[in-house]
Design a protein around this motif. Structure first.
Motif, PDB file in Angstrom:
ATOM      1  N   VAL A  46      -0.462  -7.839  -3.592  1.00 30.46           N
ATOM      2  CA  VAL A  46      -0.952  -6.471  -3.399  1.00 30.46           C
ATOM      3  C   VAL A  46      -1.121  -6.184  -1.908  1.00 30.46           C
ATOM      4  N   GLU A  47      -1.668  -7.140  -1.177  1.00 29.25           N
ATOM      5  CA  GLU A  47      -1.851  -6.955   0.267  1.00 29.25           C
ATOM      6  C   GLU A  47      -0.526  -6.688   0.967  1.00 29.25           C
ATOM      7  N   LYS A  48       0.538  -7.378   0.538  1.00 28.87           N
ATOM      8  CA  LYS A  48       1.864  -7.158   1.130  1.00 28.87           C
ATOM      9  C   LYS A  48       2.349  -5.741   0.844  1.00 28.87           C
ATOM     10  N   ALA A  49       2.131  -5.281  -0.383  1.00 24.32           N
ATOM     11  CA  ALA A  49       2.560  -3.930  -0.750  1.00 24.32           C
ATOM     12  C   ALA A  49       1.758  -2.872   0.009  1.00 24.32           C
ATOM     13  N   ILE A  50       0.455  -3.072   0.123  1.00 30.91           N
ATOM     14  CA  ILE A  50      -0.391  -2.133   0.872  1.00 30.91           C
ATOM     15  C   ILE A  50       0.053  -2.085   2.330  1.00 30.91           C
TER      16      ILE A  50
END
Length: 218
Positions: A46-50
């Protein structure tokens, strides 16, 4: 007020892991987006997508609403099921704009029970996501449970392994004071225990709850 078993477990977890200060996010929308994107994946993805959304200057209601679905899907690819999640993000934004003029203040101004029903009526928003949005984005006392909660508390002998989401959540709602700090930290601490110790193959000798656990494996 006497401390019940659920509260005792909370205090043991808090003493062991310290405050988690969950959920990470700079804006209300970022928290909501994270709650949707974290379905069926881990937070690192999720952090990568954000980060991708921020780099593309696309982490806002209007920007995501204006993106083509395949463009949005590419940005959130690290989370898996990216085409489906792109649709879910845009469905959520459409709902917010259509029903609340794009205002989180309006969304969360109603009794949280009513807002929960609204969220659950959005395609792709299930109970865990709805409760995460309510608790972490809306600061509403709606307890979040997940697979870690079911695993840990069934091993502790407090609930049955096959308990449903709604029944498990109700148990916590019925036996804890409805305090935002407590609900916020408790869920995050359960996740920490589930990730670090109470895994499918548990590391019982490292568990701060071993004295309370009937299935403790030395």
């Amino acid at each position: 007020m006497p401390v019940n078993l659920l509260q005792e477990i909370f205090y043991r977890l808090l003493a062991n892991y310290g405050p988690r200060n969950w959920w990470p996010g700079e804006t209300t929308f970022e928290i909501c987006a994270g709650a949707i994107l974290t379905q069926n994946t881990n937070w690192n993805n999720v952090e990568k997508a954000i980060a991708n959304l921020k780099k593309a200057d696309a982490l806002s209601l209007d920007k995501i609403a204006s993106l083509k679905k395949d463009e949005l899907a590419e940005l959130i690819r690290p989370t898996g099921y990216y085409n489906l999640k792109a649709s879910r993000l845009q469905e959520f934004i459409f709902f917010l704009k259509q029903e609340h003029q794009g205002s989180f203040e309006r969304l969360f101004s109603h009794p949280w029970q009513q807002t929960r029903v609204e969220l659950l009526n959005i395609k792709g928003i299930g109970p865990e996501t709805a409760d995460s949005i309510l608790l972490y984005a809306g600061n509403k006392p709606s307890f979040v449970v997940d697979s870690y909660t079911r695993r840990i508390y069934s091993r502790l002998g407090i609930v049955t392994e096959g308990i449903s989401y709604d029944e498990l959540r109700k148990y916590f709602m019925d036996h804890l004071p409805h305090e935002l700090y407590l609900f916020n930290e408790y869920h995050a601490l359960i996740v920490e225990l589930g990730k670090q110790v109470c895994r499918k193959s548990p590391k019982c000798s490292h568990c701060c709850l071993s004295a309370l656990c009937p299935v403790y494996i030395s």
